[in-house]
Design a protein around this motif. Structure first.
Motif, PDB file in Angstrom:
ATOM      1  N   THR A  77       1.511 -11.920  -2.495  1.00 53.23           N
ATOM      2  CA  THR A  77       2.343 -12.684  -1.562  1.00 53.23           C
ATOM      3  C   THR A  77       2.355 -12.027  -0.189  1.00 53.23           C
ATOM      4  N   LEU A  78       2.325 -10.685  -0.145  1.00 56.77           N
ATOM      5  CA  LEU A  78       2.188 -10.002   1.143  1.00 56.77           C
ATOM      6  C   LEU A  78       0.897 -10.412   1.833  1.00 56.77           C
ATOM      7  N   ASP A  79      -0.181 -10.522   1.072  1.00 51.44           N
ATOM      8  CA  ASP A  79      -1.469 -10.942   1.641  1.00 51.44           C
ATOM      9  C   ASP A  79      -1.361 -12.341   2.250  1.00 51.44           C
ATOM     10  N   VAL A  80      -0.644 -13.214   1.573  1.00 49.34           N
ATOM     11  CA  VAL A  80      -0.507 -14.598   2.040  1.00 49.34           C
ATOM     12  C   VAL A  80       0.193 -14.661   3.389  1.00 49.34           C
ATOM     13  N   VAL A  81       1.228 -13.835   3.581  1.00 46.72           N
ATOM     14  CA  VAL A  81       1.994 -13.884   4.837  1.00 46.72           C
ATOM     15  C   VAL A  81       1.442 -12.944   5.900  1.00 46.72           C
ATOM     16  N   GLY A  82       0.356 -12.236   5.589  1.00 45.03           N
ATOM     17  CA  GLY A  82      -0.293 -11.401   6.591  1.00 45.03           C
ATOM     18  C   GLY A  82       0.299 -10.024   6.774  1.00 45.03           C
ATOM     19  N   VAL A  83       0.922  -9.479   5.736  1.00 46.78           N
ATOM     20  CA  VAL A  83       1.498  -8.134   5.805  1.00 46.78           C
ATOM     21  C   VAL A  83       0.520  -7.135   5.190  1.00 46.78           C
ATOM     22  N   GLU A  84       0.188  -6.086   5.946  1.00 48.46           N
ATOM     23  CA  GLU A  84      -0.699  -5.040   5.432  1.00 48.46           C
ATOM     24  C   GLU A  84       0.098  -4.067   4.576  1.00 48.46           C
ATOM     25  N   TRP A  85      -0.493  -3.614   3.478  1.00 47.48           N
ATOM     26  CA  TRP A  85       0.190  -2.729   2.553  1.00 47.48           C
ATOM     27  C   TRP A  85      -0.807  -1.746   1.955  1.00 47.48           C
ATOM     28  N   ARG A  86      -0.259  -0.728   1.301  1.00 50.43           N
ATOM     29  CA  ARG A  86      -1.110   0.178   0.543  1.00 50.43           C
ATOM     30  C   ARG A  86      -0.316   0.760  -0.620  1.00 50.43           C
ATOM     31  N   ALA A  87      -1.026   1.099  -1.681  1.00 52.94           N
ATOM     32  CA  ALA A  87      -0.396   1.721  -2.841  1.00 52.94           C
ATOM     33  C   ALA A  87      -0.255   3.212  -2.583  1.00 52.94           C
ATOM     34  N   THR A  88       0.861   3.786  -3.021  1.00 54.92           N
ATOM     35  CA  THR A  88       1.092   5.208  -2.790  1.00 54.92           C
ATOM     36  C   THR A  88       1.964   5.781  -3.893  1.00 54.92           C
ATOM     37  N   HIS A  89       1.824   7.063  -4.154  1.00 54.47           N
ATOM     38  CA  HIS A  89       2.649   7.769  -5.135  1.00 54.47           C
ATOM     39  C   HIS A  89       2.658   7.083  -6.493  1.00 54.47           C
ATOM     40  N   GLN A  90       1.475   6.755  -7.000  1.00 57.89           N
ATOM     41  CA  GLN A  90       1.409   6.130  -8.317  1.00 57.89           C
ATOM     42  C   GLN A  90       1.693   7.164  -9.404  1.00 57.89           C
ATOM     43  N   ASN A  91       2.359   6.723 -10.462  1.00 56.84           N
ATOM     44  CA  ASN A  91       2.549   7.572 -11.641  1.00 56.84           C
ATOM     45  C   ASN A  91       2.575   6.697 -12.883  1.00 56.84           C
ATOM     46  N   ARG A  92       2.775   7.288 -14.023  1.00 57.72           N
ATOM     47  CA  ARG A  92       2.719   6.527 -15.267  1.00 57.72           C
ATOM     48  C   ARG A  92       3.877   5.544 -15.394  1.00 57.72           C
ATOM     49  N   MET A  93       4.992   5.856 -14.751  1.00 55.62           N
ATOM     50  CA  MET A  93       6.191   5.046 -14.947  1.00 55.62           C
ATOM     51  C   MET A  93       6.327   3.892 -13.965  1.00 55.62           C
ATOM     52  N   ALA A  94       5.804   4.027 -12.767  1.00 55.53           N
ATOM     53  CA  ALA A  94       6.020   2.988 -11.769  1.00 55.53           C
ATOM     54  C   ALA A  94       4.898   2.966 -10.746  1.00 55.53           C
ATOM     55  N   LYS A  95       4.753   1.826 -10.115  1.00 51.66           N
ATOM     56  CA  LYS A  95       3.785   1.652  -9.043  1.00 51.66           C
ATOM     57  C   LYS A  95       4.557   1.461  -7.746  1.00 51.66           C
ATOM     58  N   ASN A  96       4.115   2.117  -6.696  1.00 53.69           N
ATOM     59  CA  ASN A  96       4.830   2.094  -5.430  1.00 53.69           C
ATOM     60  C   ASN A  96       3.952   1.489  -4.349  1.00 53.69           C
ATOM     61  N   ILE A  97       4.483   0.516  -3.622  1.00 56.14           N
ATOM     62  CA  ILE A  97       3.763  -0.152  -2.532  1.00 56.14           C
ATOM     63  C   ILE A  97       4.466   0.158  -1.219  1.00 56.14           C
ATOM     64  N   SER A  98       3.683   0.554  -0.218  1.00 54.01           N
ATOM     65  CA  SER A  98       4.233   0.917   1.081  1.00 54.01           C
ATOM     66  C   SER A  98       3.757  -0.061   2.153  1.00 54.01           C
ATOM     67  N   VAL A  99       4.659  -0.436   3.044  1.00 50.96           N
ATOM     68  CA  VAL A  99       4.329  -1.207   4.241  1.00 50.96           C
ATOM     69  C   VAL A  99       4.773  -0.371   5.427  1.00 50.96           C
ATOM     70  N   ALA A 100       3.801   0.162   6.191  1.00 51.20           N
ATOM     71  CA  ALA A 100       4.134   1.098   7.260  1.00 51.20           C
ATOM     72  C   ALA A 100       3.543   0.714   8.615  1.00 51.20           C
ATOM     73  N   LYS A 101       2.531  -0.157   8.635  1.00 54.69           N
ATOM     74  CA  LYS A 101       1.939  -0.551   9.919  1.00 54.69           C
ATOM     75  C   LYS A 101       2.986  -1.240  10.789  1.00 54.69           C
TER      76      LYS A 101
END
Length: 257
Positions: A218-242
């Protein structure tokens, strides 16, 4: 369920100048029911409460509110059906630190389930926005046994249509449940001196690969750049910093309040 004639008779008694209390005592009908009939006397069809299981299945009339509530449900919502209750219950967990979020969650539940009562249940550091409805499984087919990250989560075609039409409301629900807007800082040496720079940043954290993908798609659809960061076994983390993407998120979502 009282028939139409009984409703008309009770309302007529009030119309004669009788008090709600006296009419309630005479008829055995609750004051709240009589008061409600004064506003609208026609019985409401149970199927009319649910756009999905009615004969002419259609999208919810309040599609934007539904998109927001869907995001909240996928993040911090759950559905439980106890045997002693006639209907399952939907609970949206909201931190008491964000009273505006609690209000928004309650408003969304009331919009999607206008014929059902909505209440708040307080717990330590948390307020649950809660409602009962026989149609919860119709409107939230992602419900299933166990935790969400232990099972497949996929939107049905009619839900996808709503999210495509209201992507920002869906993202807002996800951010309000499992996301945050924080102020990051860093230092740089300028002219021989260390200077501190601050900048806003959005995060979204969820243990379900499927829910994370719904968020990033959905971020891709609205034109928001993102990246995955600090991945671990328990959770996935997505960052929007641009900067441009954060500005876009601020324009449509903003910090919790």
């Amino acid at each position: 369920m009282y028939d139409l004639e009984t409703r008309r008779r009770a309302v007529a008694l009030v119309g004669q100048g009788r008090s709600l209390t006296s009419v309630s005592r005479q008829t055995g009908i609750s004051r709240s029911a009589i008061r409600r009939w004064q506003i609208g006397i026609e019985p409401v069809s149970r199927n009319a409460e649910c756009p999905r299981c009615s004969p002419d299945a259609h999208l919810p009339d309040v599609a934007a509110s539904y998109a927001y509530l869907l995001g909240l449900y996928l993040g911090d919502g759950h559905i439980i059906h106890y045997r002693k209750h006639r209907a399952p219950s939907l609970s949206i967990a909201c931190s008491t630190s964000w009273p505006g979020l609690i209000d928004a969650a309650e408003e969304a539940v009331r919009a999607v389930f206008p014929h059902n009562k909505v209440c708040r249940v307080r717990s330590a550091g948390c307020t649950y926005v809660k409602s009962y409805s026989k149609h919860l499984f119709c409107l939230f087919p992602q419900h299933g046994a166990g935790k969400k990250h232990d099972r497949s989560i996929a939107l049905q075609s009619w839900q996808r249509e709503i999210v495509d039409a209201h992507p920002w409301e869906f993202l807002r629900g996800l951010i309000h449940s499992d996301g945050s807007r924080i102020i990051n800082w860093t230092t740089q040496r300028v002219g021989g001196a260390q200077k501190r720079y601050e900048y806003p940043r959005y995060f979204f954290t969820n243990a379900s690969d499927d829910i994370v993908k719904l968020f990033t798609d959905t971020l891709d659809v609205v034109g928001v750049e993102w990246r995955a960061t600090h991945q671990n076994r328990m959770a996935k983390n997505i960052s929007v910093a641009k900067r441009a993407s954060v500005a876009l998120m601020d324009a449509h979502i903003g910090p919790k309040y």
